[in-house]
Design a protein around this motif. Structure first.
Motif, PDB file in Angstrom:
ATOM      1  N   ASN A 187       0.838  -1.192   0.000  1.00  0.00           N
ATOM      2  CA  ASN A 187       0.000   0.000   0.000  1.00  0.00           C
ATOM      3  C   ASN A 187       0.881   1.253   0.000  1.00  0.00           C
ATOM      4  O   ASN A 187       2.110   1.171  -0.063  1.00  0.00           O
ATOM      5  N   GLU A 188       0.267   2.418   0.087  1.00  0.00           N
ATOM      6  CA  GLU A 188       1.001   3.678   0.020  1.00  0.00           C
ATOM      7  C   GLU A 188       1.937   3.872   1.211  1.00  0.00           C
ATOM      8  O   GLU A 188       2.888   4.651   1.145  1.00  0.00           O
ATOM      9  N   ASP A 209      -4.806   0.694  -5.871  1.00  0.00           N
ATOM     10  CA  ASP A 209      -5.588   0.807  -4.630  1.00  0.00           C
ATOM     11  C   ASP A 209      -5.707  -0.496  -3.863  1.00  0.00           C
ATOM     12  O   ASP A 209      -6.440  -0.586  -2.886  1.00  0.00           O
ATOM     13  N   ASN A 210      -5.008  -1.546  -4.329  1.00  0.00           N
ATOM     14  CA  ASN A 210      -5.000  -2.847  -3.642  1.00  0.00           C
ATOM     15  C   ASN A 210      -6.397  -3.464  -3.554  1.00  0.00           C
ATOM     16  O   ASN A 210      -6.715  -4.166  -2.599  1.00  0.00           O
ATOM     17  N   GLU A 230      -3.222 -11.435   2.069  1.00  0.00           N
ATOM     18  CA  GLU A 230      -2.524 -10.574   3.022  1.00  0.00           C
ATOM     19  C   GLU A 230      -1.751 -11.393   4.045  1.00  0.00           C
ATOM     20  O   GLU A 230      -0.571 -11.116   4.317  1.00  0.00           O
TER      21      GLU A 230
END
Length: 252
Positions: A187-188, A209-210, A230
């Motif tokens: 992610n970011e 944006d996953n 995940e």
């Protein structure tokens, strides 16, 4: 002995049970090597398909990536089979291909082994991570191939033991698996979050944006895929960070 007597019927029934049991046992034992070979070839096929696709060119001819073909070309494309601990360090004396993820998931994280396949195809390097989790009814599993940046997904393959036909079982279809291509697992904030399967996703073709759109009517299976990605991928971050620092992984 009187064939109409109860004793004869009883003895005959016992004899038939013994004959059938011996026959079934012999058949099962005889088929074990063939079954084991089929499992081995199917695993190779699944691993390769994440970055090769459903066909491959051999000696100038395009061939379907069948189990038998996969077993012949597997060593041509898989450079390394690694076993890692949860700190990203290599574990000695373990065979990545033989690691049973179902058994690993029953262990504490610091005792688990994380297999990783390093591959090369058409001049590009890929990292293939095995996945396993839980769907609506039973286990789900698969593989995800990451591109050289260890972030961008090249391809995925999913399978299941007992998801509902026409609903959760759709995770095995090409149209669903293609949604993951070029998605990012970081992610970011620089954390590995995998790719979330979102009901009513409105992000279109956004690959940063996953998230991907869910299967209609299969929310629980989709959640299982999200958690599986995940939960498994995050354990590979220490290793990926180490190889990035070493320059072996291309950074964005």
């Amino acid at each position: 002995m009187d064939k109409n007597s109860n004793a004869y019927t009883f003895i005959f029934a016992i004899a038939m049970v013994i004959v059938v049991a011996v026959t079934l046992s012999f058949t099962a034992t005889s088929l074990q090597p063939m079954q084991a070979e089929n499992v081995r070839q199917e695993k190779m096929q699944s691993i390769l398909s994440t970055f090769v696709g459903d066909s491959v060119t051999i000696d100038g001819q395009k061939q379907e990536l069948s189990r038998s073909v996969a077993s012949k070309i597997y060593d041509d494309f898989i450079l390394e089979e690694l076993t890692l601990d949860n700190k990203g360090d290599l574990k000695e004396g373990e065979n990545a291909f033989q690691v049973n993820l179902a058994k690993q998931l029953s262990l504490e994280e610091d005792k688990q082994t994380f297999p990783l396949y390093v591959a090369e195809f058409e001049g590009s390097r890929f990292y293939v991570v095995p996945l396993r989790g839980t769907g609506l009814w039973d286990a789900i599993w698969g593989y995800v191939a990451l591109k050289e940046d260890a972030n961008t997904i090249e391809g995925v393959i999913f399978d299941h033991k007992g998801e509902t036909a026409g609903l959760g079982a759709e995770i095995t279809t090409d149209w669903f698996q293609e949604r993951f291509v070029n998605e990012q697992i970081y992610n970011e904030s620089g954390e590995i979050v995998g790719v979330e399967v979102v009901k009513g996703y409105g992000g279109g073709d956004n690959k940063d944006d996953n998230k991907v759109d869910a299967i209609s009517g299969a929310t629980i299976t989709g959640d299982g895929v999200s958690k599986m990605m995940e939960n498994r991928l995050k354990h590979y971050k220490p290793y990926f960070e180490k190889v990035k620092k070493s320059g072996k992984v291309a950074t964005r």
